[in-house]
Each structure stands twice: as C-alpha cells, then as structure tokens.
Write an enzyme that holds these catalytic residues in place. Structure first.
Site, short mmCIF file in Angstrom:
data_model
loop_
_atom_site.label_atom_id
_atom_site.label_comp_id
_atom_site.label_asym_id
_atom_site.label_seq_id
_atom_site.Cartn_x
_atom_site.Cartn_y
_atom_site.Cartn_z
CG HIS A 47 -2.04 -1.06 1.19
ND1 HIS A 47 -3.09 -0.80 1.97
CD2 HIS A 47 -2.02 -2.35 0.82
CE1 HIS A 47 -3.96 -1.70 1.73
NE2 HIS A 47 -3.43 -2.70 1.18
CD GLU A 49 -2.58 4.62 1.83
OE1 GLU A 49 -3.24 5.03 1.21
OE2 GLU A 49 -1.90 3.71 1.32
CB CYS A 93 -6.62 0.76 5.13
SG CYS A 93 -4.91 -0.06 4.98
CB CYS A 110 -2.06 2.39 5.57
SG CYS A 110 -1.85 1.35 4.21
#
Length: 154
Positions: free
Chosen positions: A60, A62, A90, A93
């Site tokens: 991800h 992030e 999310c 993250c």
C-alpha cells in the site's frame, strides 16, 4: 511544524500528484491508490499501490512511505512532513503511519466513502488510529479522487 505551516502548502498540487500516482497504479494493474510525502511544500517521496503486481500486501503506498520515512528521515523531519494520499489510509496503513509520526495526513476520498466502491466497511477511521500523533485532514479534491474510484472496476 505548526499547523499554519502545513496550511500554506499547495494542497491541490500535491493531491493531484497523489491521484496521478493512483491512476498509474491502475494502468499497471493495481488498485487506485497513490501517495506523496511533502516537506517544506516539496514532494520528497512518492509511491503507488503495488499489492497485486508485486504480490505483497505491504505495498500500500501509505504503508510503504511510512516505512521509507522511518528509514530516511529523523523524528523531527517526520513531524515536519505531510502525506497526501488519494484515499484515506486503511487501518493497517494508519498503524504504520502512527509509528512513522508524520505531522499530517491529507486525503481525497474518505474511508466512509470507499465502502460504496469496494463493498467493504472501514472498521476504524485513520483519525482514530492516528489521534494524538498525526493530524488527519480531508477531503481535498474529492471529486477527482471519487472519479478515479468510479472508473475503477471494483
């Protein structure tokens, strides 16, 4: 860094870049997520989602940028850094971002909105995970961010 200094950043320019990175992720075969780290109103790092193409749940953008920030920036520099991200982080993250200790996270599409696209409820919002550590602000350029999710085949 004070909130006022973050407020002087060129939010729309940085968010446009995060959305461009999200679009490049889709073009590559990944999901529509992109992020940039900004310090002194300049992009210092960027990433786009690579979960599918690298078969790695940790990719991800992030979370990857939180990892890179911890390795490359000292604690003071991290508090002077903002993340602009195409979609609110999310919970996974946000946990990584809590550990990174960035000064601010700015998103385009909120976790409450992403459920409509993915069909999955966000169990906890990033502001709750980051409370007391990192300020969470958004939405910025919400229409552009939402358009990317509307075009994506969730």
């Amino acid at each position: 860094m004070t909130t006022a200094q973050f407020d002087s950043f060129d939010h729309e320019s940085h968010m446009r870049r995060a959305i461009e990175l999200a679009r490049s992720a889709v073009d590559r075969g990944d999901r529509p997520f992109g992020s940039v780290l900004v310090r002194d109103d300049e992009i210092v790092m960027e990433a786009s989602n690579r979960v599918l193409t690298e078969d790695d749940v940790r990719r991800h953008p992030e979370l990857h940028l939180a990892y890179r920030a911890r390795r490359k920036l000292d604690p003071t520099a991290r508090t002077e850094t903002a993340m602009y991200t195409s979609t609110e982080p999310c919970p996974m993250c946000a946990g990584g971002l809590r550990y990174a200790g960035l000064g601010r996270v700015v998103y385009s599409v909120g976790g409450d909105e992403i459920e409509a696209f993915t069909g999955r409820e966000t169990p906890v919002r990033s502001a709750a995970v980051l409370e007391g550590v990192t300020e969470v602000v958004g939405p910025v350029l919400n229409e552009a961010g939402r358009r990317l999710h509307e075009e994506f085949d969730w």
